[in-house]
Scaffold this active site. Structure first.
Site, PDB file in Angstrom:
ATOM      1  N   CYS A 111       0.843  -1.191   0.000  1.00  0.00           N
ATOM      2  CA  CYS A 111       0.000   0.000   0.000  1.00  0.00           C
ATOM      3  C   CYS A 111       0.886   1.251   0.000  1.00  0.00           C
ATOM      4  CB  CYS A 111      -0.906  -0.011   1.221  1.00  0.00           C
ATOM      5  SG  CYS A 111      -1.747   1.546   1.542  1.00  0.00           S
ATOM      6  N   GLU A 112       0.645   2.148  -0.945  1.00  0.00           N
ATOM      7  CA  GLU A 112       1.503   3.335  -1.033  1.00  0.00           C
ATOM      8  C   GLU A 112       1.198   4.372   0.038  1.00  0.00           C
ATOM      9  OE1 GLU A 112      -0.617   6.217  -4.342  1.00  0.00           O
ATOM     10  OE2 GLU A 112       0.669   4.618  -5.071  1.00  0.00           O
ATOM     11  N   HIS A 113       0.125   4.194   0.792  1.00  0.00           N
ATOM     12  CA  HIS A 113      -0.228   5.169   1.818  1.00  0.00           C
ATOM     13  C   HIS A 113       0.496   4.923   3.144  1.00  0.00           C
ATOM     14  CE1 HIS A 113      -4.122   5.304  -0.672  1.00  0.00           C
ATOM     15  NE2 HIS A 113      -3.335   6.282  -1.057  1.00  0.00           N
ATOM     16  N   HIS A 114       0.693   3.644   3.494  1.00  0.00           N
ATOM     17  CA  HIS A 114       1.365   3.319   4.756  1.00  0.00           C
ATOM     18  C   HIS A 114       2.552   2.371   4.580  1.00  0.00           C
ATOM     19  CE1 HIS A 114      -2.651   4.630   6.221  1.00  0.00           C
ATOM     20  NE2 HIS A 114      -1.952   5.109   7.216  1.00  0.00           N
ATOM     21  N   GLN A 152      -4.984  -0.554  -4.978  1.00  0.00           N
ATOM     22  CA  GLN A 152      -5.523  -1.743  -5.629  1.00  0.00           C
ATOM     23  C   GLN A 152      -6.282  -1.412  -6.912  1.00  0.00           C
ATOM     24  OE1 GLN A 152      -7.226  -4.646  -2.943  1.00  0.00           O
ATOM     25  NE2 GLN A 152      -8.637  -5.381  -4.499  1.00  0.00           N
ATOM     26  N   HIS A 180      -5.680  -5.669   3.089  1.00  0.00           N
ATOM     27  CA  HIS A 180      -4.743  -4.566   3.251  1.00  0.00           C
ATOM     28  C   HIS A 180      -4.362  -4.482   4.728  1.00  0.00           C
ATOM     29  CE1 HIS A 180      -5.574  -2.379  -0.708  1.00  0.00           C
ATOM     30  NE2 HIS A 180      -6.352  -3.447  -0.730  1.00  0.00           N
ATOM     31  N   CYS A 182      -2.890  -2.234   6.211  1.00  0.00           N
ATOM     32  CA  CYS A 182      -3.119  -0.904   6.785  1.00  0.00           C
ATOM     33  C   CYS A 182      -4.512  -0.820   7.402  1.00  0.00           C
ATOM     34  CB  CYS A 182      -2.936   0.186   5.733  1.00  0.00           C
ATOM     35  SG  CYS A 182      -3.979   0.018   4.284  1.00  0.00           S
TER      36      CYS A 182
END
Length: 223
Positions: A111-114, A152, A180, A182
């Site tokens: 996941c590119e956010h976390h 995703q 995920h 996250c």
């Protein structure tokens, strides 16, 4: 979703859909892998020191280098275009005209956010219009686009678009069902939830064709 820049649209008139791009800078590949590893390991070391870890301990002193190599060579290795698989396509000489489904492709992404793992299954289908692709190449396409910081939705689109380009047909579909971490291991900590995304092109926009594909996915394959 990040909007594509004008430069990213260049030379893409032959694509069935506009490409879904990861937000990568134009100078992303100016440094060699070894140079990137050397820089990243110092950053990881700084993070661990800031957290109060004793980097002289035998258990952790090699962690900065291990993490840096993992980032560059493994879990984010799909960012580099040189690692893109070359799809092997063949003429459909046996005239198979029905749907081909490759299901339960194991998927590991980040996941590119976390920067936490995404773990799931991808299911792919296409209908040949004259070309077929090696089965293992479908797995490799999934792996290539998964090995980068991702969302995703984008990943699902990229897989479909890559197969459309390789096969020269819009008749491609993909469904991904993934957990995920996250969501599962932090924040709300809902360990049961998963995320499902889909992308349907060409004939798969037809409800009956789409339903046939989804029915294949439900088959309980046992050997």
């Amino acid at each position: 979703m990040t909007e594509d820049t004008d430069s990213q649209h260049d030379n893409q008139d032959d694509h069935f859909y506009t490409k879904a791009f990861n937000p990568v800078r134009s100078d992303a590949f100016d440094l060699s892998d070894d140079q990137k590893i050397d820089l990243i390991k110092h950053d990881v070391r700084n993070i661990l020191q800031t957290l109060g870890m004793d980097l002289e301990d035998d258990s952790i002193k090699g962690t900065p280098n291990r993490v840096a190599k993992m980032f560059v060579k493994e879990i984010f290795g799909g960012l580099h275009p040189d690692r893109k698989p070359k799809p092997s396509t063949f003429q459909n000489n046996y005239k198979y005209g029905q749907m081909l489904v490759e299901k339960n492709i194991t998927l590991y992404s980040t996941c590119e956010h976390h920067l936490l793992p995404i773990i799931g299954k991808a299911h792919i289908a296409y209908i040949s219009n004259g070309s077929v692709i090696g089965l293992s190449k479908m797995n490799r396409i999934v792996e290539y686009y998964a090995k980068r910081p991702q969302v995703q939705e984008r990943l699902t689109m990229q897989i479909v678009q890559e197969l459309q380009d390789a096969l020269g047909t819009p008749d491609v579909a993909c469904v991904i069902d993934a957990k995920h971490l996250c969501v599962n291991s932090r924040g709300i900590k809902d360990i049961e939830s998963s995320t499902v995304t889909s992308e349907f092109g060409g004939k798969f926009m037809d409800l009956e064709t789409r339903r046939e594909f989804l029915d294949y996915i439900k088959l309980d394959t046992k050997f």
